[in-house]
Design an enzyme around this catalytic site. Sequence first.
Site, PDB file in Angstrom:
ATOM      1  CD  GLN A   1      -1.470   6.334   2.299  1.00 16.20           C
ATOM      2  OE1 GLN A   1      -1.961   7.546   2.342  1.00 16.20           O
ATOM      3  NE2 GLN A   1      -0.004   6.305   2.417  1.00 16.20           N
TER       4      GLN A   1
ATOM      5  N   GLY B   1       4.327   4.382  -0.749  1.00 13.22           N
ATOM      6  CA  GLY B   1       5.652   3.978  -1.241  1.00 13.22           C
ATOM      7  C   GLY B   1       5.560   3.774  -2.997  1.00 13.22           C
ATOM      8  CG  HIS B   2       5.251   6.586  -5.309  1.00 14.40           C
ATOM      9  ND1 HIS B   2       4.179   7.453  -4.803  1.00 14.40           N
ATOM     10  CD2 HIS B   2       6.563   7.564  -5.138  1.00 14.40           C
ATOM     11  CE1 HIS B   2       4.581   8.789  -4.251  1.00 14.40           C
ATOM     12  NE2 HIS B   2       5.771   8.707  -4.495  1.00 14.40           N
TER      13      HIS B   2
ATOM     14  CG  ASP C   1       0.745  -0.673  -2.748  1.00 12.78           C
ATOM     15  OD1 ASP C   1       1.578   0.203  -2.604  1.00 12.78           O
ATOM     16  OD2 ASP C   1       0.275  -1.384  -1.731  1.00 12.78           O
TER      17      ASP C   1
ATOM     18  CE  LYS D   1      -2.067   6.843  -5.841  1.00 10.52           C
ATOM     19  NZ  LYS D   1      -1.359   6.245  -4.507  1.00 10.52           N
TER      20      LYS D   1
HETATM   21  P1  IMP Z   1      -1.070   3.457   8.351  1.00  3.66           P
HETATM   22  O1  IMP Z   1      -1.078   4.214   7.139  1.00  3.66           O
HETATM   23  O2  IMP Z   1       0.474   3.149   8.486  1.00  3.66           O
HETATM   24  O3  IMP Z   1      -1.808   3.865   9.641  1.00  3.66           O
HETATM   25  O4  IMP Z   1      -1.534   1.862   8.056  1.00  3.66           O
HETATM   26  C1  IMP Z   1      -3.228   1.808   7.808  1.00  3.66           C
HETATM   27  C2  IMP Z   1      -3.584   0.865   6.529  1.00  3.66           C
HETATM   28  O5  IMP Z   1      -3.042   1.384   5.469  1.00  3.66           O
HETATM   29  C3  IMP Z   1      -2.655  -0.541   6.886  1.00  3.66           C
HETATM   30  O6  IMP Z   1      -3.280  -1.513   6.311  1.00  3.66           O
HETATM   31  C4  IMP Z   1      -1.515  -0.289   5.871  1.00  3.66           C
HETATM   32  O7  IMP Z   1      -0.889  -1.384   5.091  1.00  3.66           O
HETATM   33  C5  IMP Z   1      -2.195   0.630   4.703  1.00  3.66           C
HETATM   34  N1  IMP Z   1      -1.547   1.258   3.869  1.00  3.66           N
HETATM   35  C6  IMP Z   1      -0.824   2.499   4.336  1.00  3.66           C
HETATM   36  N2  IMP Z   1      -0.085   2.992   3.216  1.00  3.66           N
HETATM   37  C7  IMP Z   1      -0.106   2.221   2.350  1.00  3.66           C
HETATM   38  C8  IMP Z   1       0.333   2.387   0.697  1.00  3.66           C
HETATM   39  O8  IMP Z   1       0.874   3.219   0.345  1.00  3.66           O
HETATM   40  N3  IMP Z   1      -0.104   1.352   0.062  1.00  3.66           N
HETATM   41  C9  IMP Z   1      -0.891   0.012   0.680  1.00  3.66           C
HETATM   42  N4  IMP Z   1      -1.203   0.185   1.772  1.00  3.66           N
HETATM   43  C10 IMP Z   1      -1.166   1.163   2.605  1.00  3.66           C
END
Ligand code: IMP
Length: 432
Positions: free
Chosen positions: A227, A40-41, A13, A16
Amino acid sequence: MPAIVLVGAQWGDEGKGKATDLLGDQVEYVVKFNGGNNAGHTVVISSPDGPQKYALHLLPSGILTPGVIPVIGNGVVIDLDVLFRELDDLTARGIDTSRLVVSANAHLIAPYNRTIDKVVERFLGSRRIGTTGRGIGPTYADKMNRIGIRVQDIFDEKILTQKVEGALDQKNHLLVKVYNRRAIQVADVVDELLASVERLRPMVADTALLLSRALDEGSTVLLEGGQATMLDVDHGTYPFVTSSSATAGGGCTGAGIPPTKVGTVIAVIKAYVTRVGEGPFPTETLDGAGERLRQVGAEFGTTTGRPRRCGWYDAVIARYASRVNGVTDFVLTKLDVLTGVEQIPVCIAYDVDGVRHDEMPMTQTDFHHARPIYEYLPGWQEDISSSRSFDDLPPNAQEYVKSLEMMSGAPFAAIGVGPRRDEVIQMRALTS
Ligand code: IMP
């Protein structure tokens, strides 16, 4: 042209979109190389009817740029319902989505993996990861266990049925005997996946070949990481990470592009830090200052709506991100959110049980014990959103940026001073 990799430097977040905008029409292909609809962007585009806001979860941001070819690479995990829903939403808003290309080797998030993600998190209780619940982890686990379902599998019903049978053989034991859920029927899963065949077929290609040819022909390919560095399965704060390779190296494996073709690595870094989900976060601030960052910076998850945890800039993480990714350019975002903070804490090193660490501690235990050593930089009160050159910034904001740059291991190429596309100070060309 060599490929450009774009990654997040912190826990995601970072914004980007600011960097993608700066690259503008230099880019011909935008490839999503890892993750799925856990990302999520939010992209805000000005139009004659005023600013238009788009929240993308699975599709690469390039889908919104006319002329760009958006690619979902082999390293991605795809929820087909989400893919089609995002495409339908964009089409309804007049966006041409027909250029999207999807790798035949990308993995599909089968419905049982969404179920497993949620039940496992519930089962873990206080040891939960705080996942997005979208089935990301279980799908990557299937990929590594070699029981995953790939895009290409749905074009061969016999193979698809065999693979779903193989996966459910194991999963149903787990679901029924451990998690007390109903068994999932093979035919239901196969039918659900087959329903997508005709719509998906025209989008599917050997994307590694396509991108290799594009690079040979001189096109610019942007590999966009979902991520961020600290959520990378190898280099992040394991086990509180996502299940894919979110660092620059993941760009090569997740798109099928060799490292020798990458010329630029851009990392986006926020002027403070946020994190969603569980896990260590040394500079987290739980007092009113954290709440202020959350409100002013609108720090609520695009995918889950969860409030993001907020804290101060962490130069140890910045240096680590610079090193692990081989950052050539940082894009600093959301500097404006700090306007009005009198003394801005910046973490320059950690104190781990009485020992100073200038680099990321080697072990998880030490990182959990890390206490930030802060330097306090004087803040500024002036609105900086209309600054378009470094000299327009108030002296204390200039000093803040310069100090951060000195500590962070790579030059700052641009500074975001507001949410709009044009609210940016460009310090140097990104692909020089
Ligand atoms: P997962 O990707 O759903 O398995 O989640 C694993 C960890 O990555 C958790 O702490 C999520 O909140 C974090 N996470 C996954 N995608 C994002 C993102 O796009 N932004 C911020 N945190 C993320």
